[in-house]
Design a protein around this motif. Structure first.
Motif, short mmCIF file in Angstrom:
data_model
loop_
_atom_site.label_atom_id
_atom_site.label_comp_id
_atom_site.label_asym_id
_atom_site.label_seq_id
_atom_site.Cartn_x
_atom_site.Cartn_y
_atom_site.Cartn_z
N GLY A 295 -14.06 5.23 5.96
CA GLY A 295 -13.03 4.33 6.47
C GLY A 295 -12.05 5.12 7.31
O GLY A 295 -12.46 5.96 8.11
N GLU A 296 -10.74 4.86 7.09
CA GLU A 296 -9.70 5.62 7.78
C GLU A 296 -9.89 5.60 9.30
O GLU A 296 -9.95 6.63 9.96
CB GLU A 296 -9.66 7.07 7.28
CG GLU A 296 -9.29 7.21 5.81
CD GLU A 296 -7.86 6.79 5.48
OE1 GLU A 296 -7.08 6.51 6.41
OE2 GLU A 296 -7.54 6.71 4.27
N TYR A 297 -9.98 4.38 9.85
CA TYR A 297 -10.13 4.25 11.30
C TYR A 297 -8.90 3.58 11.92
O TYR A 297 -9.00 2.69 12.76
CB TYR A 297 -11.42 3.50 11.66
CG TYR A 297 -11.68 2.23 10.87
CD1 TYR A 297 -11.14 1.00 11.25
CD2 TYR A 297 -12.48 2.26 9.73
CE1 TYR A 297 -11.40 -0.15 10.54
CE2 TYR A 297 -12.75 1.11 9.00
CZ TYR A 297 -12.20 -0.10 9.42
OH TYR A 297 -12.45 -1.24 8.70
N SER A 298 -7.72 4.04 11.49
CA SER A 298 -6.48 3.44 12.00
C SER A 298 -6.29 3.66 13.50
O SER A 298 -5.51 2.96 14.14
CB SER A 298 -5.27 4.00 11.24
OG SER A 298 -5.18 5.39 11.38
N ASN A 299 -7.00 4.63 14.06
CA ASN A 299 -6.95 4.84 15.51
C ASN A 299 -8.04 4.06 16.24
O ASN A 299 -8.25 4.23 17.44
CB ASN A 299 -7.08 6.33 15.85
CG ASN A 299 -5.87 7.13 15.41
OD1 ASN A 299 -4.74 6.65 15.49
ND2 ASN A 299 -6.09 8.34 14.93
N GLN B 234 3.68 4.22 9.20
CA GLN B 234 2.25 4.09 9.47
C GLN B 234 1.80 2.64 9.56
O GLN B 234 0.65 2.37 9.91
CB GLN B 234 1.44 4.78 8.36
CG GLN B 234 1.69 6.27 8.23
CD GLN B 234 1.06 6.81 6.96
OE1 GLN B 234 1.72 7.01 5.94
NE2 GLN B 234 -0.24 7.03 7.01
N LYS C 62 -6.44 -0.40 1.80
CA LYS C 62 -7.25 0.21 2.85
C LYS C 62 -8.70 -0.13 2.50
O LYS C 62 -9.06 -0.22 1.32
CB LYS C 62 -7.07 1.73 2.87
CG LYS C 62 -5.74 2.20 3.46
CD LYS C 62 -5.89 2.41 4.96
CE LYS C 62 -4.70 3.21 5.50
NZ LYS C 62 -4.93 3.62 6.90
N ASP D 176 -7.67 -0.95 9.60
CA ASP D 176 -8.55 -0.57 8.50
C ASP D 176 -7.94 -0.97 7.16
O ASP D 176 -7.93 -0.20 6.21
CB ASP D 176 -8.83 0.93 8.55
CG ASP D 176 -7.56 1.77 8.45
OD1 ASP D 176 -6.45 1.23 8.70
OD2 ASP D 176 -7.66 2.97 8.13
N ASN E 75 -18.08 -1.18 10.56
CA ASN E 75 -18.07 -0.04 9.66
C ASN E 75 -18.99 -0.24 8.45
O ASN E 75 -19.67 0.70 8.01
CB ASN E 75 -16.63 0.22 9.18
CG ASN E 75 -16.49 1.53 8.43
OD1 ASN E 75 -16.88 2.58 8.93
ND2 ASN E 75 -15.92 1.48 7.23
N TYR F 173 0.83 -1.21 0.00
CA TYR F 173 0.00 0.00 0.00
C TYR F 173 0.86 1.26 0.00
O TYR F 173 0.55 2.24 -0.68
CB TYR F 173 -0.94 -0.01 1.21
CG TYR F 173 -1.87 1.17 1.26
CD1 TYR F 173 -3.03 1.22 0.47
CD2 TYR F 173 -1.61 2.28 2.07
CE1 TYR F 173 -3.88 2.30 0.50
CE2 TYR F 173 -2.45 3.37 2.11
CZ TYR F 173 -3.59 3.38 1.33
OH TYR F 173 -4.42 4.47 1.35
N TRP F 174 1.95 1.24 0.77
CA TRP F 174 2.82 2.41 0.88
C TRP F 174 4.08 2.25 0.02
O TRP F 174 5.16 2.72 0.39
CB TRP F 174 3.23 2.63 2.33
CG TRP F 174 2.09 3.05 3.23
CD1 TRP F 174 1.53 4.30 3.31
CD2 TRP F 174 1.38 2.25 4.18
NE1 TRP F 174 0.52 4.32 4.25
CE2 TRP F 174 0.40 3.08 4.80
CE3 TRP F 174 1.46 0.92 4.58
CZ2 TRP F 174 -0.47 2.61 5.79
CZ3 TRP F 174 0.60 0.44 5.55
CH2 TRP F 174 -0.35 1.28 6.14
N PHE G 170 -13.00 0.45 2.91
CA PHE G 170 -14.01 1.48 3.12
C PHE G 170 -15.39 0.85 2.94
O PHE G 170 -15.54 -0.16 2.25
CB PHE G 170 -13.83 2.63 2.13
CG PHE G 170 -12.47 3.28 2.21
CD1 PHE G 170 -12.28 4.43 2.96
CD2 PHE G 170 -11.37 2.71 1.56
CE1 PHE G 170 -11.02 5.02 3.04
CE2 PHE G 170 -10.11 3.29 1.65
CZ PHE G 170 -9.94 4.45 2.40
#
Length: 445
Positions: free
Chosen positions: A379-383, A76, A371, A346, A327, A50-51, A373
């Motif tokens: 989405g974006e619930y890495s916390n 990350q 990632k 996520d 989610n 992904y990165w 969604f």
């Protein structure tokens, strides 16, 4: 070794690959050398990670393979890992997967520090040794557990193949009936789904405790919902508090059995990858069918409850496909989450390995590739995903068995999200200091 992987990955597919580097200026190393393996790792990660755009341009190919892999990872990234299929010591280790139990170190309102067994897997070494949820551990290998040594003690257990525990029962604010139990390293069998039907203010509430999401579980889910429907269940409590995840297809199957108004074309999930992976959208029907053992969408929908809301119980251990359930139901119904913030995975991936015959590289890469969604693009619930109703599982001791209507989180759901414990000691602000199944960075949220 399958059990070692459940926390770390969502198994979408096993990919047959043998990456090659088309860059004419790429280095060339002798086949079988550490450098050649590292080059394969780099090529694979360039294609799928992904990165990938954050990877170093000139990594050190001389590093040991695992160190080289780590040098490629984004800051990350908490979840990518790799294993050598010819070396069992390279697989991730956890107390749960080695011995079949987990515990939490808690500081009570009285400032007393206690270590509570929160989970014992059925037919595990811990289960067979006599451990039970709710027991208090007073010593591990003869040492008293404190806030200061909890993390190092957990690490030492994972380096052994036998653990000696002194345990007792919580009675009237103290530990009674202490005894010694020895647990040996061993295999834990697949965990059953626990189901109950509770009477609640004249309504029937179905309860499902789901430990994980293996492939091929749609038959069992279909059976449970058939029973719920026959019983006239009008509300549903999903207990995902210790669910590390697993198959996205199984998670989609569960989701298809709950709300009203779904059709075969209803969107379920969006996967977003790097520039090579792009964006992949799947409906409920498509995602379920990704598991060749699954029942089809129409068969499952015939037994759907058609509810407008669902209660989902969570903790810091709720991860991956379990978080997808939370989610991805939200676009279709009211989700009332009770408990603690989830782990925050996520993302999804698949295994990258060398399938050449004969195989030349024994390493497997388990990278973050997508990632994830929901149908609304959320989405974006890495916390982690925060609950609407925060309830501390340890607010009432002793911990009651999962499936008991008086258990802290279950009773909260049955009371519409309010805390109510029957026959338990209320502990006020019980502070979590350490959890054996949660990475230190998220412990104590």
């Amino acid at each position: 070794m399958k059990n070692f992987l459940k926390f770390q990955l969502i198994a979408l597919a096993i990919l047959l690959i043998s990456c090659t580097n088309n860059d004419e200026s790429a280095p060339v190393f002798p086949e079988g050398s550490t450098e050649s393996v590292n080059l394969w790792v780099q090529d694979s990660m360039k294609r799928y990670y992904y990165w990938a755009d954050q990877m170093p341009a000139k990594p050190d190919y001389r590093l040991p393979v695992k160190d080289f892999f780590k040098s490629l990872l984004s800051s990350q990234d908490r979840f990518s890992f790799m294993v050598n299929t010819e070396d069992s010591s390279s697989y991730p280790r956890s107390i749960r997967n080695m011995y079949g139990f987990d515990y939490t170190v808690v500081k009570l309102a009285s400032n007393q520090v206690v270590t509570i067994i929160k989970l014992v897997l059925q037919n595990s070494p811990a289960f067979n040794a006599g451990l039970e949820r709710g027991m208090i551990i007073t010593k591990i290998n003869g040492k008293v557990i404190t806030a200061a040594n909890a993390e190092s003690m957990a690490s030492s257990i994972k380096d052994q193949t036998v653990v000696d525990l002194t345990v007792g029962k919580w009675q009237n604010g103290t530990v009674a009936d202490e005894k010694n139990i020895t647990v040996y390293y061993g295999f834990s069998f697949e965990q059953p789904i626990l189901s109950k039907v509770f009477e609640k203010n004249g309504k029937k509430a179905g309860y499902l405790y789901i430990y994980d999401f293996p492939d091929g579980m749609t038959q069992t889910l279909n059976q449970k919902f058939t029973e719920f429907k026959a019983a006239g269940v009008q509300e549903l409590i999903l207990d995902l508090r210790y669910n590390y995840g697993g198959s996205v297809s199984s998670a989609a199957a569960l989701c298809s059995l709950i709300p009203s108004g779904l059709s075969s074309g209803s969107p379920f999930i969006i996967f977003k990858g790097n520039k090579n992976g792009g964006e992949v959208k799947r409906t409920f029907a498509q995602q379920i069918a990704y598991d060749p053992k699954a029942l089809d969408f129409a068969t499952l929908r015939a037994n759907a409850l058609g509810l407008q809301k669902v209660f989902i119980l969570t903790s810091n251990s709720t991860a991956s496909a379990a978080e997808i359930v939370i989610n991805n139901l939200k676009p279709y119904m009211q989700v009332i989450q009770i408990g603690d913030t989830t782990l925050g995975k996520d993302m999804a991936g698949f295994v990258v390995e060398d399938k050449r015959k004969p195989r030349k590289i024994s390493w497997q890469i388990h990278p973050v590739i997508y990632k994830v969604f929901n149908a609304n693009g959320a989405g974006e619930y890495s916390n982690g995903i925060s609950p609407q109703v925060i309830v501390n599982e340890y607010a009432g001791l002793p911990l009651l068995p999962l499936g008991d209507p008086n258990e802290t989180l279950i009773s909260s759901a049955l009371n519409g999200g309010y805390f109510k414990s029957a026959g338990q000691e209320k502990n006020g602000e019980a502070k979590i200091l350490f959890q054996s199944d949660v990475p230190p960075m998220v412990t104590g949220k």
